[in-house]
Design a protein around this motif. Structure first.
Motif, mmCIF file in Angstrom:
data_model
loop_
_atom_site.group_PDB
_atom_site.id
_atom_site.type_symbol
_atom_site.label_atom_id
_atom_site.label_comp_id
_atom_site.label_asym_id
_atom_site.label_seq_id
_atom_site.Cartn_x
_atom_site.Cartn_y
_atom_site.Cartn_z
ATOM 1 N N ARG A 34 0.838 -1.205 0.000
ATOM 2 C CA ARG A 34 0.000 0.000 0.000
ATOM 3 C C ARG A 34 0.873 1.256 0.000
ATOM 4 O O ARG A 34 0.625 2.205 -0.747
ATOM 5 N N ALA A 35 1.941 1.257 0.804
ATOM 6 C CA ALA A 35 2.846 2.413 0.853
ATOM 7 C C ALA A 35 3.552 2.607 -0.484
ATOM 8 O O ALA A 35 3.696 3.738 -0.968
ATOM 9 N N TRP A 36 4.001 1.519 -1.093
ATOM 10 C CA TRP A 36 4.671 1.609 -2.387
ATOM 11 C C TRP A 36 3.706 2.143 -3.445
ATOM 12 O O TRP A 36 4.088 2.981 -4.274
ATOM 13 N N LEU A 37 2.458 1.685 -3.409
ATOM 14 C CA LEU A 37 1.460 2.208 -4.347
ATOM 15 C C LEU A 37 1.259 3.702 -4.151
ATOM 16 O O LEU A 37 1.054 4.433 -5.120
ATOM 17 N N GLY A 38 1.319 4.154 -2.907
ATOM 18 C CA GLY A 38 1.224 5.587 -2.650
ATOM 19 C C GLY A 38 2.344 6.361 -3.337
ATOM 20 O O GLY A 38 2.126 7.460 -3.858
ATOM 21 N N LEU A 39 3.540 5.776 -3.367
ATOM 22 C CA LEU A 39 4.676 6.409 -4.053
ATOM 23 C C LEU A 39 4.488 6.398 -5.569
ATOM 24 O O LEU A 39 5.062 7.222 -6.279
ATOM 25 N N GLN A 40 3.699 5.456 -6.063
ATOM 26 C CA GLN A 40 3.487 5.295 -7.501
ATOM 27 C C GLN A 40 2.140 5.872 -7.950
ATOM 28 O O GLN A 40 1.687 5.595 -9.051
ATOM 29 N N ALA A 41 1.516 6.682 -7.124
ATOM 30 C CA ALA A 41 0.131 7.109 -7.330
ATOM 31 C C ALA A 41 -0.145 7.735 -8.698
ATOM 32 O O ALA A 41 -1.255 7.617 -9.200
ATOM 33 N N ASP A 42 0.828 8.369 -9.293
ATOM 34 C CA ASP A 42 0.585 9.025 -10.578
ATOM 35 C C ASP A 42 1.008 8.178 -11.773
ATOM 36 O O ASP A 42 0.970 8.651 -12.907
ATOM 37 N N ARG A 43 1.385 6.940 -11.544
ATOM 38 C CA ARG A 43 1.963 6.124 -12.612
ATOM 39 C C ARG A 43 0.937 5.345 -13.428
ATOM 40 O O ARG A 43 1.208 4.978 -14.559
ATOM 41 N N PHE A 44 -0.218 5.035 -12.860
ATOM 42 C CA PHE A 44 -1.259 4.358 -13.624
ATOM 43 C C PHE A 44 -2.609 4.732 -13.032
ATOM 44 O O PHE A 44 -2.703 5.122 -11.873
ATOM 45 N N PRO A 45 -3.673 4.667 -13.848
ATOM 46 C CA PRO A 45 -4.963 5.243 -13.475
ATOM 47 C C PRO A 45 -5.537 4.821 -12.126
ATOM 48 O O PRO A 45 -6.118 5.642 -11.433
ATOM 49 N N GLU A 46 -5.413 3.575 -11.745
ATOM 50 C CA GLU A 46 -6.063 3.102 -10.527
ATOM 51 C C GLU A 46 -5.133 3.032 -9.318
ATOM 52 O O GLU A 46 -5.525 2.490 -8.283
ATOM 53 N N ALA A 47 -3.940 3.582 -9.394
ATOM 54 C CA ALA A 47 -2.968 3.445 -8.300
ATOM 55 C C ALA A 47 -3.518 3.981 -6.980
ATOM 56 O O ALA A 47 -3.414 3.318 -5.940
ATOM 57 N N ARG A 48 -4.108 5.162 -6.986
ATOM 58 C CA ARG A 48 -4.637 5.746 -5.744
ATOM 59 C C ARG A 48 -5.758 4.882 -5.172
ATOM 60 O O ARG A 48 -5.806 4.624 -3.973
ATOM 61 N N GLU A 49 -6.648 4.456 -6.047
ATOM 62 C CA GLU A 49 -7.781 3.622 -5.618
ATOM 63 C C GLU A 49 -7.276 2.306 -5.021
ATOM 64 O O GLU A 49 -7.743 1.861 -3.977
#
Length: 188
Positions: A34-49
């Motif tokens: 979850r933390a890593w996805l937060g770092l990648q939030a702008d990299r693909f459409p559903e990352a934040r979700e």
């Protein structure tokens, strides 16, 4: 910079592979993911979700599998040798398990299309990451992917400059320069 902090900024597939440095696994738990996805939030459409979703051990296992197959395929492709069929098939299967659609909506002024995937959070995440791996593997630039030259580092990077030698100048570059300086100036 600590080796326990994931490097980001390389192609997404390399950022994923780089979550397994020589010091251990940076995606050991669903919270790490979850933390890593937060770092990648702008990299693909559903990352934040997906970062906000309740990720499970099964979701983490799906990401680990994509990471391992991506690492194997990239290692071969960067050395201009055919990747193992098993690695390619796993990446293809991960994408098929969460198909993408262009979701249409009206924003008040125009129709918009947002790429969305169907399936569980783990399947969707694995599919996005497998798609990123497919993009990197199909790019001729994959043969320029390098491993960091620091003796204790296994991280990969795609150099923007041909003289780049380390995954991070702040991490391995400084450590290597300090060690070299110490060797030149150590008391006899």
């Amino acid at each position: 910079m600590s080796d326990l902090v994931p490097l980001t900024g390389e192609p997404l597939a390399l950022d994923l592979v780089n979550t397994r440095p020589a010091t251990g696994d940076l995606l050991a738990t669903p919270d790490d993911l979850r933390a890593w996805l937060g770092l990648q939030a702008d990299r693909f459409p559903e990352a934040r979700e997906l970062a906000a979703a309740e990720l499970t051990a099964a979701d983490l296992a799906a990401v680990h599998a994509v990471r391992e197959h991506t690492a194997g395929a990239v290692e071969h492709a960067r050395n201009a040798t055919p990747p193992p069929a098993e690695d390619l098939e796993h990446l293809n299967r991960a994408q098929r398990e969460a198909p993408a659609i262009s979701e249409l909506a009206w924003n008040g002024e125009a129709v918009t299309a947002t790429l969305r995937r169907t399936g569980s959070p783990g399947a969707r995440l694995a599919a996005w990451l497998a798609e990123a791996a497919a993009g990197l593997l199909a790019d001729p630039a994959v043969t320029r992917v390098r491993q960091c030259e620091a003796h204790d580092c296994v991280l990969l990077f795609l150099p923007a400059h041909p003289r780049r030698r380390w995954c991070s100048a702040a991490r391995c570059g400084n450590r290597t320069r300090v060690a070299r300086h110490y060797q030149r100036h150590k008391p006899a």
